[in-house]
Write an enzyme that holds these catalytic residues in place. Structure first.
Site, short mmCIF file in Angstrom:
data_model
loop_
_atom_site.label_atom_id
_atom_site.label_comp_id
_atom_site.label_asym_id
_atom_site.label_seq_id
_atom_site.Cartn_x
_atom_site.Cartn_y
_atom_site.Cartn_z
N TYR A 19 -2.95 -51.67 16.05
CA TYR A 19 -3.47 -53.13 16.44
C TYR A 19 -3.69 -53.43 17.66
O TYR A 19 -3.09 -55.31 18.63
CB TYR A 19 -2.09 -54.49 15.67
CG TYR A 19 -1.95 -54.16 14.40
CD1 TYR A 19 -3.42 -53.77 13.27
CD2 TYR A 19 -0.88 -53.46 13.58
CE1 TYR A 19 -3.96 -53.95 11.81
CE2 TYR A 19 -1.27 -53.41 12.49
CZ TYR A 19 -2.35 -53.23 11.45
OH TYR A 19 -2.50 -53.46 9.66
N CYS B 53 1.14 -35.48 21.11
CA CYS B 53 -0.47 -35.87 22.17
C CYS B 53 -1.16 -36.58 21.13
O CYS B 53 -2.35 -36.31 20.96
CB CYS B 53 -0.58 -33.99 21.19
SG CYS B 53 -1.82 -33.77 22.82
#
Ligand code: PLP
Length: 431
Positions: free
Chosen positions: A331, A356
């Site tokens: 969000y 990663c």
């Protein structure tokens, strides 16, 4: 408001030193304050005085069994969204008979489970769902209590991924079609019309969208009461919390200072806005707050693994990642980050996890203190939509959860072990 405060440069949750807690339970670890949850419940209930109110805690925000037990002891009911949540409430000793079952995709098994446990009401989101509930209730020789979720088509002014009350959202029945759906419900033999429901979005920090939605609904609600004898109106959840300056928001004086200026939602301001619109309806008013109840009542503790200095940017690499707290990645959420032990060291850095993915980032160019290698940081406002959205990406175990109450602290979820992580996986014979 919350119970996370510095004393002598050390961050405490109620009477518990969070650095000691991190030492005892390890990191990453969610910590919840029982006192804060109790106070949030009390304040919200008090701000709605004058109404016949039932608070159905939206447990999807934080469904830990200990948290559910706490709500149950406070007298709360629950807003349920799955069969799993029904089972959690039963396991925690909560009451399904006063709780409501929401969601756009209820399966037949879930409907049956809710009926067998005497759910107070289904919040129905479509005609096919209504017909399915009728069929299953008929098979069980029960009457299914229902309310229709009506989409009032107001803009909650919140993030696109958490707004639900606009006509383009998948939630509820369009406002103009509500009378037709009630007519259908009235013609089904195995359902009993009990109420009407709205929920316009989440993290709403102004009173206006709530007021607009209730004002729009009032004539319809009165008509439904006259025509079908509904007994309740659920006005949903969605009350926002302080994410910016979350630490400061634990201080009552801070709310006084920002009052008016930022128009942040307090339960008192919410109550003053909605009570006058509801009190002469002669209906029970249901509330379904999730985030407001638990959001500021929790932090995520994480330890600094490395401080990586680069010419144009510094990185503080911590041992929590987006799998533990998804909100920043999902969000673009802001979470305040503070040290559990303050010191003089200062750095401006991105706070990142070890995964990663560029999205595995909790903060950008944040000014931090006490963020050296080995130091523990507290990510604030992590009590809602935190642990419940966690996963195992990168084969990282689910984090632990600790509940603090006064000077007591108990681990309420143990950190997952490797054996638990792979317990359901099998390598087939043909390999
Ligand atoms: C998610 C949800 C809630 C709770 O929302 P919060 O913003 O956490 O208060 C309440 N009612 C329904 C129907 C929901 O889907």
């Amino acid at each position: 408001m919350h119970e996370f405060k510095y004393r002598d440069h050390k961050l405490f949750c109620e009477s518990v030193d969070l650095r000691e807690l991190a030492g005892r339970h390890g990191t990453p670890c969610y910590v919840y304050s029982a006192g804060t949850i109790r106070e949030n419940y009390r304040r919200l209930a008090q701000s709605l005085e004058g109404l016949n109110v039932r608070i159905c805690y939206a447990m999807k925000a934080n469904s830990n069994l200990a948290v559910l037990r706490l709500f149950s002891k406070l007298g709360a009911s629950f807003d349920l969204v799955s069969g799993g949540e029904i089972r959690r409430v039963l396991k925690a000793g909560g009451d399904i008979g006063t709780s409501v079952f929401a969601g756009v995709g209820k399966t037949s098994e879930e409907i049956e489970l809710a009926l067998r446990n005497g759910v107070f009401s289904f919040h129905v989101e479509s005609e096919p769902e209504l017909e399915r509930i009728d069929r299953i209730a008929g098979k069980l020789k029960l009457k299914a209590p229902v309310a229709v979720r009506v989409n009032p088509d107001v803009d909650a002014g919140t993030h696109a991924k958490i707004t639900t009350g606009k006509s383009e959202n998948k939630f509820g029945i369009p406002f103009d079609r509500a009378p037709d759906v009630y007519r259908l419900a009235a013609n089904l033999k195995n359902v009993e019309i009990r109420g009407v429901q709205i929920h316009i979005g989440s993290q709403i920090t102004k009173t206006e969208p709530f007021v607009a939605a209730i004002e729009k609904m009032r004539p319809l609600v009165e008509k439904l009461k006259a025509q079908y004898g509904i007994t309740y109106f659920s006005i949903g959840g969605g009350l926002g919390i302080a994410y910016d300056e979350a630490l400061a928001s634990g201080d009552p004086a801070w709310w006084e200072r920002v009052d008016g200026g930022k128009n942040l939602l307090t339960p008192e301001r919410y109550g003053r806005a909605v009570v006058p619109l509801l009190k002469d309806l002669g209906l029970e008013i249901l509330l379904e707050p999730g985030r407001f109840m638990v959001g500021n009542a929790g932090v995520l503790l994480t330890r600094v693994e490395h401080v990586k200095r680069a010419p144009d940017r510094n990185f503080v690499v911590v041992d929590a990642a987006m799998n533990d707290l998804l909100r920043p990645a999902m969000y673009e959420a802001f979470h305040e980050i503070v040290p559990v032990a303050e010191n003089e060291a200062r750095i401006t850095a991105d706070v990142v996890g070890p995964i990663c993915e560029t999205g595995d980032c909790f903060a950008k160019r944040r000014e931090l203190t006490g963020a050296g290698e080995g130091d523990v940081l507290a990510v604030f406002s992590a009590g809602a939509y935190g642990y419940v959205m966690a996963g195992r990406y990168n084969t990282r175990p689910m984090p632990s959860e600790v509940l603090v109450d006064g000077d007591r602290a108990a681990e309420v979820t143990a950190r997952e072990t490797f054996a638990q992580m792979v317990a359901n996986e099998k390598i087939p014979d043909f390999l």
